[in-house]
Design an enzyme around this catalytic site. Structure first.
Site, PDB file in Angstrom:
ATOM      1  N   CYS A  62      55.335  45.849  64.990  1.00 63.68           N
ATOM      2  CA  CYS A  62      55.875  47.204  64.859  1.00 63.68           C
ATOM      3  C   CYS A  62      55.225  48.075  65.937  1.00 63.68           C
ATOM      4  O   CYS A  62      54.702  49.142  65.669  1.00 63.68           O
ATOM      5  CB  CYS A  62      55.651  47.767  63.459  1.00 63.68           C
TER       6      CYS A  62
ATOM      7  N   ALA B 269      51.660  37.338  56.104  1.00 61.91           N
ATOM      8  CA  ALA B 269      52.597  37.826  55.095  1.00 61.91           C
ATOM      9  C   ALA B 269      52.211  39.165  54.488  1.00 61.91           C
ATOM     10  O   ALA B 269      53.079  39.888  53.981  1.00 61.91           O
ATOM     11  CB  ALA B 269      52.742  36.787  53.977  1.00 61.91           C
TER      12      ALA B 269
END
Length: 430
Positions: A367, A245
């Site tokens: 990413c 997270a």
């Protein structure tokens, strides 16, 4: 600050970044400006602009400056970047006059080196492709295979500064209202084309002082990252895990989609990162999230196997999809980094998969632009775990043309977002 003082501070910041090569440049910059609170916002943006311009041109500047005796120092890198941006050599040289807050005068060696740049263009036909397009040489084969004849277009998009993307928090506002509130504070945004909650400003503006931000109506959140939350497609009342997270950016988006109903566990190995989420959660009005910090010998996963409807693994990765925001990341990336990350990602995936209930979904995201961290990682996982199979997210929050895709792949040139990858997997019913 005068132009001379700004340049001097930019050189000092670049020195600090070079002295901490394994620390992200933005973290070094944040500390640099915290230690110099007398530097105002406009000057900070100007100083950062000089430095980030150098980082985007890093390999090309070094190529031009390497023949100079002594090579590419931070002084010469900043000066050369200004020259290639259109400043006259003589004007740049005058910024080094030794006055108060200015850099010391150029040496004869430095002056000759800068004079040699007069009339040149930044891109040179003699440059190797990896230098001209600013990517790590060891990734050339991978990137050529990934993009083919679109490689130059994709790498050029990485050289352009990223826009400022915002996510409207539907727990407190809506897109039209947030857009209007920002306009009242002279921040003019447009709606993002892919995310139904996104707003975009054309440049990196400061929004943290606006009422919209302070009241939790908006969050800074790249549009591509918003679509990762859409792929998870959490439903109100479900049990969700955000396994990596960090500071809670995607956790906030998941809670919004769940309308604060159900339960989210935000996990991470870093206590400071998770602690950073507390203020954001409170500001956003989120109250269905608990945090868990993984520690050595932790039995948390073992005790909760098969209990969660959806698990998001936003895995640690090379960050190659964020080079337009973090150009320093491509400077220091090594083959060994990729090899270590691939092993870590596989281990995290294997662990997180244990939490998914039969019929539940596992979403893996990075990413990164690299197949080794994306498609290859998912293929290897499915070979190890035949209970899981790829499925399309079919989320109503995704644009129609992306809903049938079992794997989502976004790039700056194609989608005008950061580079992102996401794969959705469903666990077979028992």
């Amino acid at each position: 600050m005068t132009p001379k003082a700004r340049l001097s501070s930019a050189i000092d910041l670049l020195c600090a970044i070079e002295n901490h090569p394994r620390r992200p440049a933005d973290a070094t910059a944040n500390q640099f400006f915290r230690d110099r609170r007398f530097i105002g916002g406009g000057d900070r943006r100007a100083i950062s602009g000089i430095v980030w311009d150098v980082l985007r041109k890093w390999k090309r500047l070094h190529w031009h400056l390497t023949p100079i005796d002594g090579g590419a120092s931070p002084r010469l890198l900043c000066a050369a970047s200004l020259i290639f941006s259109g400043e006259a050599v003589s004007d740049v040289a005058r910024l080094f006059d030794g006055d108060r807050f200015a850099q010391s005068p150029l040496s004869m060696r430095e002056a000759r080196g800068l004079e040699a740049l007069a009339g040149r263009t930044l891109d040179d036909a003699a440059m190797p492709q990896d230098v001209r397009l600013e990517y790590p040489k060891f990734l050339e084969e991978t990137l050529v295979a990934r993009f083919g004849d679109r490689l130059e277009e994709e790498m050029r998009a990485m050289d352009a500064p990223a826009p400022l993307d915002l996510r409207v928090n539907l727990l407190k506002s809506d897109r039209a209202s947030a857009k209007k509130n920002l306009a009242e504070e002279q921040i003019h945004v447009t709606e993002t084309p892919l995310s139904p909650w996104g707003l975009r400003a054309p440049s990196r503006l400061s929004v943290t002082g606006t009422a919209a931000f302070k009241e939790g109506w908006i969050e800074i959140h790249d549009e591509g990252s918003q679509l990762i939350a859409a792929c998870v497609d959490p439903q109100p009342g479900e049990r969700i895990v955000d396994f990596c997270a960090g500071a809670g950016g995607k956790t906030l988006a998941l809670a919004m989609l769940m309308e604060n109903r159900g339960h989210i566990t935000a996990c991470d190995v870093s206590a400071p990162r998770l602690e950073g989420a507390v203020k954001r959660l409170r500001r956003a009005g989120v109250h269905n999230v608990e945090r868990h910090i993984f520690t050595s010998g932790d039995k948390w996963v073992k005790r909760r196997e098969g209990r969660f409807d959806r698990v998001l693994v936003d895995a640690p990765c090379s960050g190659s999809g964020t080079w337009r925001r973090n150009p320093d990341a491509r400077i220091h990336l090594s083959r060994n980094d990729i090899e270590e990350l691939v092993v870590k990602q596989a281990r995290i995936l294997d662990t997180a998969a244990r939490l998914v209930r039969p019929g539940g979904r596992l979403v893996y995201a990075t990413c990164s632009l690299l197949p080794a961290e994306n498609e290859d990682q998912i293929a290897a996982f499915c070979q190890r775990h035949d209970a899981f199979s790829p499925t399309a997210p079919d989320s109503a929050h995704l644009p129609p043309h992306l809903r049938g895709e079992k794997q989502l792949s976004l790039t700056p040139a194609t989608n005008h977002t950061d580079g992102f990858f996401a794969a959705t997997l469903v666990r077979k019913d028992a």
